[in-house]
Design an enzyme around this catalytic site. Structure first.
Site, PDB file in Angstrom:
ATOM      1  N   ASP A   1       0.906  -1.057   0.071  1.00 43.98           N
ATOM      2  CA  ASP A   1      -0.024  -0.101  -0.084  1.00 43.98           C
ATOM      3  C   ASP A   1       0.796   1.330  -0.136  1.00 43.98           C
ATOM      4  O   ASP A   1       1.923   1.123   0.582  1.00 43.98           O
ATOM      5  CB  ASP A   1      -0.981   0.092   1.160  1.00 43.98           C
ATOM      6  CG  ASP A   1      -1.907   1.103   1.266  1.00 43.98           C
ATOM      7  OD1 ASP A   1      -2.120   1.658   0.247  1.00 43.98           O
ATOM      8  OD2 ASP A   1      -2.844   0.953   2.047  1.00 43.98           O
TER       9      ASP A   1
ATOM     10  N   ASP B   1      -6.392  -6.446  -1.899  1.00 48.47           N
ATOM     11  CA  ASP B   1      -6.370  -6.301  -0.460  1.00 48.47           C
ATOM     12  C   ASP B   1      -8.061  -5.826  -0.451  1.00 48.47           C
ATOM     13  O   ASP B   1      -8.758  -5.565  -1.345  1.00 48.47           O
ATOM     14  CB  ASP B   1      -5.978  -5.349   0.167  1.00 48.47           C
ATOM     15  CG  ASP B   1      -5.578  -5.610   1.547  1.00 48.47           C
ATOM     16  OD1 ASP B   1      -6.446  -6.218   2.220  1.00 48.47           O
ATOM     17  OD2 ASP B   1      -4.715  -4.994   2.144  1.00 48.47           O
TER      18      ASP B   1
ATOM     19  N   ASP C   1      -3.208 -10.788   9.185  1.00 47.51           N
ATOM     20  CA  ASP C   1      -2.174  -9.646   9.389  1.00 47.51           C
ATOM     21  C   ASP C   1      -1.534  -9.911  10.525  1.00 47.51           C
ATOM     22  O   ASP C   1      -0.653  -9.497  11.005  1.00 47.51           O
ATOM     23  CB  ASP C   1      -3.131  -8.315   9.774  1.00 47.51           C
ATOM     24  CG  ASP C   1      -3.395  -7.703   8.232  1.00 47.51           C
ATOM     25  OD1 ASP C   1      -2.909  -8.102   7.291  1.00 47.51           O
ATOM     26  OD2 ASP C   1      -4.162  -6.648   8.530  1.00 47.51           O
TER      27      ASP C   1
HETATM   28  C1  DGJ Z   1      -3.997  -4.930   5.097  1.00 50.14           C
HETATM   29  C2  DGJ Z   1      -3.273  -6.053   4.457  1.00 50.14           C
HETATM   30  O1  DGJ Z   1      -3.749  -7.227   5.323  1.00 50.14           O
HETATM   31  C3  DGJ Z   1      -1.788  -5.881   5.183  1.00 50.14           C
HETATM   32  O2  DGJ Z   1      -0.975  -6.903   4.798  1.00 50.14           O
HETATM   33  C4  DGJ Z   1      -1.491  -4.510   4.114  1.00 50.14           C
HETATM   34  O3  DGJ Z   1      -1.501  -4.671   2.949  1.00 50.14           O
HETATM   35  C5  DGJ Z   1      -2.497  -3.297   4.385  1.00 50.14           C
HETATM   36  N1  DGJ Z   1      -3.914  -3.659   4.370  1.00 50.14           N
HETATM   37  C6  DGJ Z   1      -2.026  -2.194   3.582  1.00 50.14           C
HETATM   38  O4  DGJ Z   1      -3.056  -1.290   3.816  1.00 50.14           O
END
Ligand code: DGJ
Length: 740
Positions: free
Chosen positions: A360, A471, A541
């Site tokens: 991102d 995402d 995450d």
């Molecule tokens: C959520 C994702 O799971 C992360 O790995 C990362 O890409 C962030 N979003 C970026 O905004």
């Protein structure tokens, strides 16, 4: 494999070789289940396994009859498969057999992802048509079996063949009536950063289950449930799996009724669904995949892993070794420029990493999560020479270049929102709730899908991109489309998902060489629907290795390790603050598609050397880590929850890698033997520890061992009192087994 039809008894027997499913036309014309489970002989009638014949129409019963397409209001008070409101307001249907077709292979479901057959010999499909004369509602109940697999794929098409409008209130993908209720209900639940933990409880009389109403399959519950029979373990006992190939609001539940039978149903969540059918229109449900195992949960896992890895995932990358990647998210968040990215990529390359992923922050003016989603134009402040130049530099280092996108979202502060506020999900004239400072695009609108395809295809053409991380970072609120009239808002949630599938389909077809990884704030859409387009997904995450053991264990119940993105991140961990050794983090992340989520420049020389060793070991064993048979050995959800173990084995069982994990060091350990699975009892294996060197477990385990011994007596994980005192928290052991 064959689907048999006996016109005299009006029975079908679907026999895959690994599962039998028998049903028949009842006296009044209703479709009745007779048997489902272990293979039984074809060529016999199983009518006696169904309910004893009752007078009258089969559906008008309060008795525990096994109904294939149950509907409400005519004596069956259990959870229905189909509720269709007719012109007179009634929901009663008398669905009676009209005809059927047996098809070679497996038809695709229009606009929906589904499992498939590569040749007609691999699968066979039964389509049974039922009709309610009063309303003209017609149902096609679809059943597909796959040669040698203990699974049955189900879906339903409802057609309004009458003269008046009909409104679907509930349209499940499948129901299954089981003659008993002595089951544990196992589901995969949690929330963001602790997805898919195993939750198990005995079935009780009444309804119980899981659902999502968040617009996505969700972190909180997965579209999957298991009914585990009495005493079922990883390797023994009967178990049923129910999995929905869908990424939106779902319902998966079981009902135990007073006579001791259980009905399971799964499909689109009726709470956020309502679908009008004008005369001539039809609606097809997503696919449900039901699996049966006589060998416990491990048997279900084998069935789902094989089918989902080989006949749900598709495309160039389905069978290809997945690259070891490094993602810059936790290394930089939004704060980077081209030189920093190239520096990170160069040091990753020096460690053996194969793909660099720019996460991102590369587009619009995205310095935080408040802006720019929807504006898929490179930010020249950060990347002055553009994406193409950056990707070329990364490629020149010998790495592939990957990119993060979040197509279905829009920021209030964006050119896209300014130009098309009506493209946002929400109720006109009412406040919009933001999640992570962002809004959701209305994917039910074809022009939104067209626009996203055009702008994203431009991005993908602008640079040599070999990987995309897709995402989706918030749950749905104010589910409403300004393009649908008020009486059709019940279609919105599903149409939104269909729009997402359409965009996925177009982009994956237009760019077949790109490896797509799905993501939704980690594992918010870790489901079979997206697996049909993106063969791997960002599991969570949460990259804390202790937490990951739980998440990967739960996910493995249904999802193959080729679908699980696992990365080693920096410590203290950004989600938990926990400090675990680098070796522990690597040994957990190995069991899936592997990568790093850190700045290699911040590592010490010793750590860099260790990372290089991890990458080298992983790539050497990549085929078993990604595509081997996954076998769970010791559950982190059981016992004192301080240990876990699993293994992967090659299809020929001539190579295996075992991962054993101990979280906290505890004094005076007990004897600890770990029985392995999936080996050839007749072969001898050379057992080694990775990395080699001084290890308290080496003496007892390294050497030649019989497969029989390793499965019966196991590896010896016992530490002495002194070894424990010299030990520390978060220890992991990797054993490599090679047949001699
Ligand atoms: C959520 C994702 O799971 C992360 O790995 C990362 O890409 C962030 N979003 C970026 O905004």
């Amino acid at each position: 494999m064959a689907i048999h039809w006996d016109a005299a008894t009006r029975e079908w027997h679907l026999a895959s070789g690994a599962l039998s499913y028998a049903l028949r036309v009842g006296e009044g014309g209703a479709l009745l289940g007779l048997y489902a489970g272990a293979p039984i002989a074809a060529g016999r009638s199983y009518a006696h396994l169904g309910p004893r014949p009752f007078a009258g129409f089969d559906n008008r019963l309060g008795e525990p009859v096994r109904l294939e397409v149950p509907t409400p209001g005519s004596g069956d008070y259990r959870i229905p498969a189909l509720v269709a409101e007719q012109a007179d307001g009634a929901t009663v249907l008398d669905l009676r057999y009209v005809g059927h077709a047996i098809l070679a292979g497996k038809p695709a479901l229009d606009g929906l992802p589904s499992t498939y057959a590569e040749t007609d010999a691999e699968a066979e499909t039964l389509e049974i048509t039922l009709r309610d004369e009063h309303s003209g509602v017609e149902v096609v109940a679809r059943y597909s079996i796959f040669a040698g697999r203990p699974v049955i794929a189900r879906s339903m098409t409802v057609r309004n063949a009458g003269r008046n409008p009909v409104r679907l209130v509930t349209a499940m993908s499948a129901t299954l009536d089981l003659p008993g209720s002595a089951f544990d209900l196992v589901t995969l639940g949690g929330t963001w950063a602790r997805e898919r933990h195993v939750v198990s409880r005995p079935l009780v009389p009444g309804r119980q289950g899981v659902a999502s109403n968040r617009g996505e399959s969700s972190h909180e519950q997965n579209p999957f449930l298991v009914l585990a029979g009495p005493g079922a373990t990883e390797t023994t006992g009967e178990a049923w799996g129910f999995s929905l190939v869908y990424s939106g609001n779902f319902l998966a539940e079981a009902e135990v009724e007073p006579f001791g039978t259980t009905r399971v149903r799964l499909g689109i969540n009726p709470e956020t669904f309502g679908w009008p059918l004008a005369p001539g229109q039809a609606f097809t449900t997503p696919e449900a995949v039901i699996a049966w195992s006589g060998e416990g949960l491990g048997g279900l896992t084998d069935a789902y892993h094989g089918l989902y890895r080989d006949r749900l995932a598709r495309g160039t990358w389905r069978d290809r070794p997945r690259p070891v990647l490094l993602n810059n998210w936790e290394a930089t968040y939004f704060d980077f420029g081209a030189p920093r990215i190239v520096e990170i990529a160069r040091s990753a390359r020096d460690l053996g990493v194969e793909l660099f992923v720019l996460d991102d922050g590369w587009f619009g003016r995205r310095d935080s999560d408040h802006t720019s989603l929807g504006d898929w134009v490179v930010d020249r402040r950060k990347l002055p020479d553009g994406l193409g130049a950056l990707a070329a530099q990364v490629e020149a280092l010998g790495l592939g270049f990957g990119l993060w996108i979040e197509p279905e979202m829009v920021s209030r502060q964006s050119d896209l929102f300014a130009a098309h506020p009506d493209w946002t999900v929400g109720i006109p004239g009412r406040p919009l709730t933001e999640g992570r400072q962002q809004l959701i695009l209305d994917m039910s609108r074809p022009e939104v899908v067209d626009h996203l395809f055009a702008v994203l295809a431009d991005v993908l053409r602008s640079a040599p991109i070999s990987y995309i991380k897709w995402d989706y970072n918030r749950h749905m609120t104010e589910p409403h489309s300004s393009a649908l009239p008020p009486d059709r808002q019940g279609e919105f949630a599903h149409r939104h998902v269909l729009g997402t599938y359409e965009l996925y389909r177009r982009l994956t077809e237009a760019f077949p060489d790109i490896l797509f990884e799905s993501c939704a704030s980690g594992g918010g859409r870790f489901d079979p629907g997206l697996l049909a387009f993106a063969p791997q997904a960002w599991t969570s995450d949460n990259t804390d290795a202790v937490e990951r053991v739980l998440i990967q264990w739960g996910s493995s119940l249904a999802y193959p390790q080729s679908s699980m993105g696992n990365h080693v991140s920096a410590v203290p961990n950004h989600q938990t603050g926990r400090i675990t050794p680098l070796s522990f983090r690597g040994k957990v992340a190995f069991f899936g598609t592997f990568g790093y989520e850190l700045d290699p420049g911040s590592l010490t020389d010793a750590e860099r050397a260790e990372v290089a060793e991890q990458v080298a070991f992983y790539t050497e064993q990549r085929d078993v880590f990604q595509f081997g048979r996954f076998l769970r050995l010791r559950s982190p959800f059981e016992g004192d929850r301080n240990e876990a173990a699993w293994m992967v084995a090659s299809p020929e069982a001539d190579r295996a890698v075992v991962g054993a994990y101990r979280f906290l060091s505890r004094p005076m350990p007990t004897v600890n033997r770990l029985r392995l699975r999936g080996l050839d009892p007749a072969r001898t294996y050379r057992v080694s520890l990775w990395p080699s060197g001084d290890d308290p477990l080496a003496a007892a385990n390294v050497g030649l061992r019989g497969g029989d011994e390793l499965m019966a007596a196991g590896l010896d994980l016992t530490l002495t009192k002194q070894q424990t005192q010299a030990s520390h928290d978060f220890r992991a052991w990797i054993f490599v087994l090679e047949a001699t």
